[in-house]
Scaffold this active site. Structure first.
Site, PDB file in Angstrom:
ATOM      1  N   GLU A 267       0.851  -1.201   0.000  1.00 17.12           N
ATOM      2  CA  GLU A 267       0.000   0.000   0.000  1.00 17.12           C
ATOM      3  C   GLU A 267       0.876   1.236   0.000  1.00 17.12           C
ATOM      4  O   GLU A 267       1.865   1.302   0.732  1.00 17.12           O
ATOM      5  CB  GLU A 267      -0.864   0.087   1.272  1.00 17.12           C
ATOM      6  CG  GLU A 267      -2.064  -0.776   1.363  1.00 17.12           C
ATOM      7  CD  GLU A 267      -2.832  -0.513   2.666  1.00 17.12           C
ATOM      8  OE1 GLU A 267      -2.777   0.627   3.185  1.00 17.12           O
ATOM      9  OE2 GLU A 267      -3.480  -1.448   3.158  1.00 17.12           O
ATOM     10  N   GLU A 321     -13.654   4.593  -0.207  1.00 19.37           N
ATOM     11  CA  GLU A 321     -14.470   3.635   0.554  1.00 19.37           C
ATOM     12  C   GLU A 321     -15.271   4.422   1.592  1.00 19.37           C
ATOM     13  O   GLU A 321     -14.740   4.842   2.615  1.00 19.37           O
ATOM     14  CB  GLU A 321     -13.564   2.592   1.202  1.00 19.37           C
ATOM     15  CG  GLU A 321     -12.823   1.722   0.193  1.00 19.37           C
ATOM     16  CD  GLU A 321     -11.816   0.810   0.855  1.00 19.37           C
ATOM     17  OE1 GLU A 321     -12.208  -0.261   1.341  1.00 19.37           O
ATOM     18  OE2 GLU A 321     -10.624   1.182   0.887  1.00 19.37           O
ATOM     19  N   LYS A 324     -15.427   3.635   5.621  1.00 23.92           N
ATOM     20  CA  LYS A 324     -14.255   3.559   6.484  1.00 23.92           C
ATOM     21  C   LYS A 324     -14.372   4.615   7.583  1.00 23.92           C
ATOM     22  O   LYS A 324     -14.774   5.754   7.324  1.00 23.92           O
ATOM     23  CB  LYS A 324     -12.968   3.782   5.681  1.00 23.92           C
ATOM     24  CG  LYS A 324     -12.662   2.666   4.694  1.00 23.92           C
ATOM     25  CD  LYS A 324     -11.259   2.791   4.124  1.00 23.92           C
ATOM     26  CE  LYS A 324     -10.212   2.389   5.122  1.00 23.92           C
ATOM     27  NZ  LYS A 324      -8.864   2.318   4.524  1.00 23.92           N
ATOM     28  N   GLU A 330      -9.344   9.377   5.199  1.00 24.43           N
ATOM     29  CA  GLU A 330      -9.422   7.915   5.134  1.00 24.43           C
ATOM     30  C   GLU A 330     -10.380   7.450   4.042  1.00 24.43           C
ATOM     31  O   GLU A 330     -10.266   6.335   3.546  1.00 24.43           O
ATOM     32  CB  GLU A 330      -9.870   7.352   6.487  1.00 24.43           C
ATOM     33  CG  GLU A 330      -8.781   7.341   7.541  1.00 24.43           C
ATOM     34  CD  GLU A 330      -7.654   6.378   7.206  1.00 24.43           C
ATOM     35  OE1 GLU A 330      -7.943   5.221   6.864  1.00 24.43           O
ATOM     36  OE2 GLU A 330      -6.483   6.791   7.260  1.00 24.43           O
TER      37      GLU A 330
END
Length: 458
Positions: A267, A321, A324, A330
């Site tokens: 990542e 997303e 999250k 984030e």
């Protein structure tokens, strides 16, 4: 140009001639496909999106059968994962590992090109001693289950670590693992060496910048021109945080006697949006980080301690997303909108895979467009830093080598001007590509002279 730079340029040129630039794929550019969201596009559409890009590998955090099936016959390498919650059963239940492989691998392989199974995520830095003690037995059992169905040499077994497994990372040559994890990691690395599996790590220069939000740190993190940071023990000058973090991991592996184990970046990324109190998130910064990282990988320069190769790097992330937790950042790492359009252009289209070739000198001619040149009054020392940065990062500086069409006049200012414009024209022609710590500016006046032609954006 300085002797070491000349040597560096010809080393890069040799790599370029032998590199996969001339092939149809770049296996080192990959992406994370997180699914902590309730609004993602159908996985069949996502598979088509991935095939339209230069991305060659995709990492799933779990083993979603719909996603694995949708990725069949795409040619994409697929990483699937067993969650942290699966580790106790994988480690202790003699039947569970084989069942897991029968459920999550065998129905799809080889049409779905599963290349790695990750067991757990960031377990070693979690502080959960129970899980830490069970992760290696779980990995061994998954490996044995794969071997039992003749897939042991085809699908690797690994786990993913955060940078917190390191107790020391600066300077990079002193990289070392947390002493409380050393014995467990040594046993794990022995298993990984025996089975040819990679050490998977999550370096995030974004978080390094958040803890040190100075302008020079931002440039260092975004692969933008900067003064660099010298490793006091080796004398190596690092020009970006990504290389420094990866080399710190390499040094830590070396300290335990496992420098031969392949490193994979599981990542890395930069958020394009954040809360008002967050330092660093923005469209410009995300585009600069991911775009410049991709260019860096494509250059095949590698890192100072691992030259001449590009590390498999999984960008975070394919989509935002929305479920999250945490700050806005984030939920704002996505590269693509939900309609599959780009949030910003990081250079992932297939058309951007093949770099432009060397500029062919020709007689200057009138041309409309913009060039990146030094601002008036900039010191030779700053211009030399800009020149060193460009020519040590794989850009074509042959025109300012001895005998080149722009070698004369042999001044720092002239050579730096050509190099700075080369970076601007090659790296995307964005405003941040012509910043150089505020020592450069765009001009519509063609700086070409005699047979020396400066590339131009039109």
């Amino acid at each position: 140009m300085k002797g070491p730079l000349k040597k560096s340029f010809f080393f890069f040129l040799a790599l370029f001639i032998q590199s996969p630039f001339f092939a149809s794929s770049e296996s080192f550019i990959a992406v994370n496909y997180g699914q902590v969201a309730d609004n993602l596009p159908p996985v069949t559409e996502t598979a088509k999106l991935l095939q339209s890009t230069a991305i060659e590998k995709v990492r799933l955090y779990g083993s979603d059968p719909i996603a694995i099936r949708a990725l069949a016959n795409t040619g994409l390498g697929i990483v699937i994962g067993a969650g942290n919650g699966d580790i106790p059963a994988l480690a202790n239940d003699p039947n569970f590992p084989a069942q897991w492989i029968r459920t999550n691998v065998l129905p799809y392989y080889p049409a779905s090109n599963i290349i790695v199974v990750t067991v757990g995520n960031e377990v070693m830095s979690s502080g959960d001693q129970n899980l830490i003690s069970q992760i290696l037995p779980a990995m061994r059992n998954v490996q044995n289950a794969l071997s039992a169905v003749s897939l042991g040499g085809k699908i690797k077994v690994s786990t993913v670590h955060s940078m917190a497994v390191l107790s020391q990372s600066d300077p990079p040559s002193t990289g070392a693992f947390n002493s409380t994890l050393a014995d467990a990691l040594r046993a794990m690395l022995s298993f990984q060496r025996d089975n040819g599996s990679p050490f998977m790590i999550n370096p995030y220069p974004f978080f390094a910048y958040q803890s040190d939000p100075r302008p020079e740190t931002l440039s260092f993190c975004l692969f933008q021109p900067n003064a660099g940071r010298v490793d006091s023990l080796t004398g190596i000058k690092y020009m970006n945080m990504f290389d420094a973090q990866v080399d710190a991991v390499h040094s830590a592996l070396n300290s335990l006697g496992y420098k031969d184990i392949e490193i994979v970046v599981a990542e890395t990324g930069w958020p394009y949006k954040g809360d008002p109190n967050e330092v660093g998130p923005s469209i410009d910064n995300a585009k600069a980080y991911n775009g410049n990282l991709i260019n860096h990988l494509r250059s095949l320069i590698g890192t100072p301690l691992m030259p001449g190769k590009s590390i498999d790097t999984y960008l975070f992330a394919l989509y935002d997303e929305n479920q999250k937790p945490g700050p806005t950042s984030e939920r704002s790492f996505g590269l693509f909108n939900l309609d599959r359009s780009v949030i910003y252009d990081a250079g992932l289209s297939k058309a951007s895979q093949t770099p432009t070739g060397p500029v062919t000198p020709a007689a200057p001619r009138p041309s409309s467009g913009y060039w990146c040149v030094p601002k008036a009054g900039v010191s030779d020392s700053q211009l030399q830093s800009n020149l060193d940065y460009v020519c040590s990062h794989g850009f074509d500086c042959s025109a300012i080598q001895p005998g080149g069409t722009c070698f004369e006049p042999m001044t720092v200012a002239s050579h730096a001007a050509y190099a700075m414009n080369m970076l601007y024209q090659t790296a995307g022609r964005n405003p941040w590509n012509c910043d150089f710590l505020q020592t450069a500016t765009l001009t519509s006046t063609n700086p070409s002279y005699n047979a020396c032609v400066y590339p131009v954006s039109t």
